[in-house]
Design a protein around this motif. Structure first.
Motif, mmCIF file in Angstrom:
data_model
loop_
_atom_site.group_PDB
_atom_site.id
_atom_site.type_symbol
_atom_site.label_atom_id
_atom_site.label_comp_id
_atom_site.label_asym_id
_atom_site.label_seq_id
_atom_site.Cartn_x
_atom_site.Cartn_y
_atom_site.Cartn_z
ATOM 1 N N GLY A 19 -3.258 4.111 10.956
ATOM 2 C CA GLY A 19 -4.276 5.016 10.598
ATOM 3 C C GLY A 19 -3.923 5.698 9.289
ATOM 4 N N TYR A 20 -2.704 5.489 8.786
ATOM 5 C CA TYR A 20 -2.343 6.044 7.740
ATOM 6 C C TYR A 20 -3.199 6.188 6.429
ATOM 7 C CZ TYR A 20 0.687 7.239 3.815
ATOM 8 O OH TYR A 20 1.378 7.911 2.567
ATOM 9 N N PHE A 21 -3.662 4.681 5.880
ATOM 10 C CA PHE A 21 -4.316 4.747 4.911
ATOM 11 C C PHE A 21 -5.837 5.214 5.016
ATOM 12 C CE2 PHE A 21 -1.250 1.256 4.343
ATOM 13 C CZ PHE A 21 -0.646 1.827 3.485
ATOM 14 N N CYS A 22 -6.262 5.661 6.441
ATOM 15 C CA CYS A 22 -7.560 6.304 6.448
ATOM 16 C C CYS A 22 -7.369 7.856 6.588
ATOM 17 C CB CYS A 22 -8.017 5.678 8.104
ATOM 18 S SG CYS A 22 -8.382 3.991 8.095
ATOM 19 N N ARG A 23 -6.484 8.506 6.586
ATOM 20 C CA ARG A 23 -6.403 9.967 6.342
ATOM 21 C C ARG A 23 -6.922 10.318 5.001
ATOM 22 N NH1 ARG A 23 -0.391 10.122 8.220
ATOM 23 N NH2 ARG A 23 -0.599 9.375 10.406
ATOM 24 N N PRO A 24 -7.491 11.389 4.900
ATOM 25 C CA PRO A 24 -7.804 12.092 3.621
ATOM 26 C C PRO A 24 -6.688 12.410 2.864
ATOM 27 C CG PRO A 24 -8.766 13.356 5.374
ATOM 28 C CD PRO A 24 -8.381 12.247 6.085
ATOM 29 N N LYS A 25 -6.778 12.410 1.813
ATOM 30 C CA LYS A 25 -5.382 12.800 0.997
ATOM 31 C C LYS A 25 -5.846 13.510 -0.242
ATOM 32 C CE LYS A 25 -2.577 9.002 2.266
ATOM 33 N NZ LYS A 25 -3.625 8.209 3.181
ATOM 34 N N ILE A 26 -5.266 14.492 -0.716
ATOM 35 C CA ILE A 26 -5.465 15.151 -2.010
ATOM 36 C C ILE A 26 -4.424 14.517 -3.162
ATOM 37 C CG2 ILE A 26 -5.310 17.423 -3.193
ATOM 38 C CD1 ILE A 26 -6.032 18.649 -0.395
ATOM 39 N N VAL A 27 -5.073 14.030 -4.214
ATOM 40 C CA VAL A 27 -4.323 13.443 -5.212
ATOM 41 C C VAL A 27 -3.980 14.280 -6.118
ATOM 42 C CG1 VAL A 27 -4.243 11.531 -6.799
ATOM 43 C CG2 VAL A 27 -5.461 11.341 -4.658
ATOM 44 N N ASP A 28 -2.900 14.686 -6.683
ATOM 45 C CA ASP A 28 -2.460 15.619 -7.683
ATOM 46 C C ASP A 28 -1.936 14.429 -9.066
ATOM 47 O OD1 ASP A 28 -1.561 17.587 -9.262
ATOM 48 O OD2 ASP A 28 0.557 17.505 -8.498
ATOM 49 N N THR A 29 -3.067 14.969 -9.967
ATOM 50 C CA THR A 29 -3.258 13.946 -11.202
ATOM 51 C C THR A 29 -2.615 14.933 -12.625
ATOM 52 O OG1 THR A 29 -4.270 12.510 -12.444
ATOM 53 C CG2 THR A 29 -5.510 14.076 -11.271
ATOM 54 N N GLY A 61 0.831 -1.144 0.050
ATOM 55 C CA GLY A 61 -0.023 -0.098 0.076
ATOM 56 C C GLY A 61 0.732 1.306 -0.095
ATOM 57 N N LYS A 62 1.892 1.375 0.695
ATOM 58 C CA LYS A 62 2.842 2.524 0.918
ATOM 59 C C LYS A 62 3.625 2.644 -0.315
ATOM 60 C CE LYS A 62 4.974 5.571 3.304
ATOM 61 N NZ LYS A 62 4.361 6.758 3.825
ATOM 62 N N GLU A 63 4.087 1.596 -0.978
ATOM 63 C CA GLU A 63 4.709 1.453 -2.256
ATOM 64 C C GLU A 63 4.070 1.841 -3.582
ATOM 65 O OE1 GLU A 63 8.451 0.676 -4.725
ATOM 66 O OE2 GLU A 63 8.222 1.065 -2.548
ATOM 67 N N CYS A 64 2.970 1.283 -3.716
ATOM 68 C CA CYS A 64 2.030 1.679 -4.815
ATOM 69 C C CYS A 64 0.944 2.676 -4.525
ATOM 70 C CB CYS A 64 1.577 0.288 -5.206
ATOM 71 S SG CYS A 64 2.776 -0.999 -5.820
ATOM 72 N N GLU A 65 1.098 3.390 -3.655
ATOM 73 C CA GLU A 65 0.057 4.353 -3.156
ATOM 74 C C GLU A 65 -0.204 5.445 -4.446
ATOM 75 O OE1 GLU A 65 -0.884 7.364 0.558
ATOM 76 O OE2 GLU A 65 1.297 7.050 0.197
ATOM 77 N N LYS A 66 0.723 6.017 -4.908
ATOM 78 C CA LYS A 66 0.394 6.894 -5.970
ATOM 79 C C LYS A 66 -0.432 6.331 -7.096
ATOM 80 C CE LYS A 66 2.954 10.110 -9.166
ATOM 81 N NZ LYS A 66 2.066 10.169 -10.246
ATOM 82 N N GLN A 67 -0.076 5.011 -7.639
ATOM 83 C CA GLN A 67 -0.762 4.357 -8.656
ATOM 84 C C GLN A 67 -2.186 4.006 -8.345
ATOM 85 O OE1 GLN A 67 2.484 3.440 -7.627
ATOM 86 N NE2 GLN A 67 3.708 3.188 -9.362
ATOM 87 N N ASN A 68 -2.428 3.543 -6.990
ATOM 88 C CA ASN A 68 -3.608 3.190 -6.340
ATOM 89 C C ASN A 68 -4.418 4.475 -6.399
ATOM 90 O OD1 ASN A 68 -5.304 1.154 -5.638
ATOM 91 N ND2 ASN A 68 -4.993 1.644 -3.457
ATOM 92 N N ASN A 69 -3.744 5.381 -5.645
ATOM 93 C CA ASN A 69 -4.727 6.602 -5.480
ATOM 94 C C ASN A 69 -5.248 6.996 -6.897
ATOM 95 O OD1 ASN A 69 -4.746 6.907 -3.029
ATOM 96 N ND2 ASN A 69 -2.851 8.151 -2.894
ATOM 97 N N GLU A 70 -4.384 7.234 -7.763
ATOM 98 C CA GLU A 70 -4.717 7.406 -9.168
ATOM 99 C C GLU A 70 -5.848 6.665 -9.813
ATOM 100 O OE1 GLU A 70 -4.694 9.957 -12.619
ATOM 101 O OE2 GLU A 70 -3.257 10.061 -10.772
ATOM 102 N N PHE A 71 -5.820 5.343 -9.671
ATOM 103 C CA PHE A 71 -6.708 4.385 -10.295
ATOM 104 C C PHE A 71 -8.178 4.809 -9.393
ATOM 105 C CE2 PHE A 71 -8.905 0.047 -9.336
ATOM 106 C CZ PHE A 71 -9.097 -0.005 -10.757
ATOM 107 N N MET A 72 -8.132 4.841 -8.050
ATOM 108 C CA MET A 72 -9.197 5.182 -7.500
ATOM 109 C C MET A 72 -9.830 6.400 -7.764
ATOM 110 S SD MET A 72 -9.859 2.273 -6.081
ATOM 111 C CE MET A 72 -11.062 2.699 -5.138
#
Length: 173
Positions: free
Chosen positions: A125-135, A34-45
């Motif tokens: 709780g890291y993955f539960c935090r709201p994040k702003i995705v720059d795409t 989850g940490k390593e592929c966070e950017k790709q996963n956030n982009e996909f979601m």
């Protein structure tokens, strides 16, 4: 309902190498993947949420799968023994694959991943935090609201008069 204008992706578009891994092993690697592929996963979601059409997000899904495969190849190359011990511990120590029984093997695995791959286990709780995705993907066009030109005029607001015989919630006045 599907019309003749509806296009399905080809078999070549959908074909990607699968991640053939067991549930305990996937659970053991989940935080680091989850940490390593966070950017790709956030982009996909983000693509799935904005486009509302999974056919438009196939390339983002392939990027997530490729990142995960790359991560497991790195684990196999550098921390295979620690990873295997940790996943076996998760598999055999409890029926619900609980982490609480395997904290010792988890710390050994986490140290190996930190030393060799430089990926730190994210805090609770890291993955539960709201994040702003720059795409770089353009924002999809918003559909205009439906308008009905021949719709009747809305009813006027009803006057707000007190009840004729009082209210049953008399204690709230």
């Amino acid at each position: 309902m599907i019309t003749k204008d509806f296009t399905l992706p080809t078999e070549e578009d959908l074909t990607v190498q699968e991640i053939n891994i067991s549930t305990p092993a996937l659970r053991a690697a989940a935080f680091h993947v989850g940490k390593e592929c966070e950017k790709q996963n956030n982009e996909f979601m983000l693509c799935r949420e904005e486009e509302k059409d999974p056919r438009k997000c196939i390339s983002e899904g392939k990027a997530v799968t490729a990142c995960s495969l790359d991560f497991f190849r790195k684990i196999k190359k550098s921390c295979l023994e620690e990873f295997t011990q940790y996943s076996n511990c998760l598999d055999k120590s409890s029926k619900d694959l609980g982490f609480r029984h395997c904290r010792n093997t988890q710390s050994i695995y986490d140290k190996c991943v930190l030393d060799n791959l430089e990926i730190e286990r994210p805090e609770f709780g890291y993955f539960c935090r709201p994040k702003i995705v720059d795409t770089e993907r353009p924002k999809p066009a918003v559909d205009a609201p439906l308008e009905f030109p021949d719709s009747p005029e809305p009813l006027p607001e009803a006057p707000n008069r007190p009840s004729r015989y009082g209210t049953r919630f008399f204690w709230m006045q």
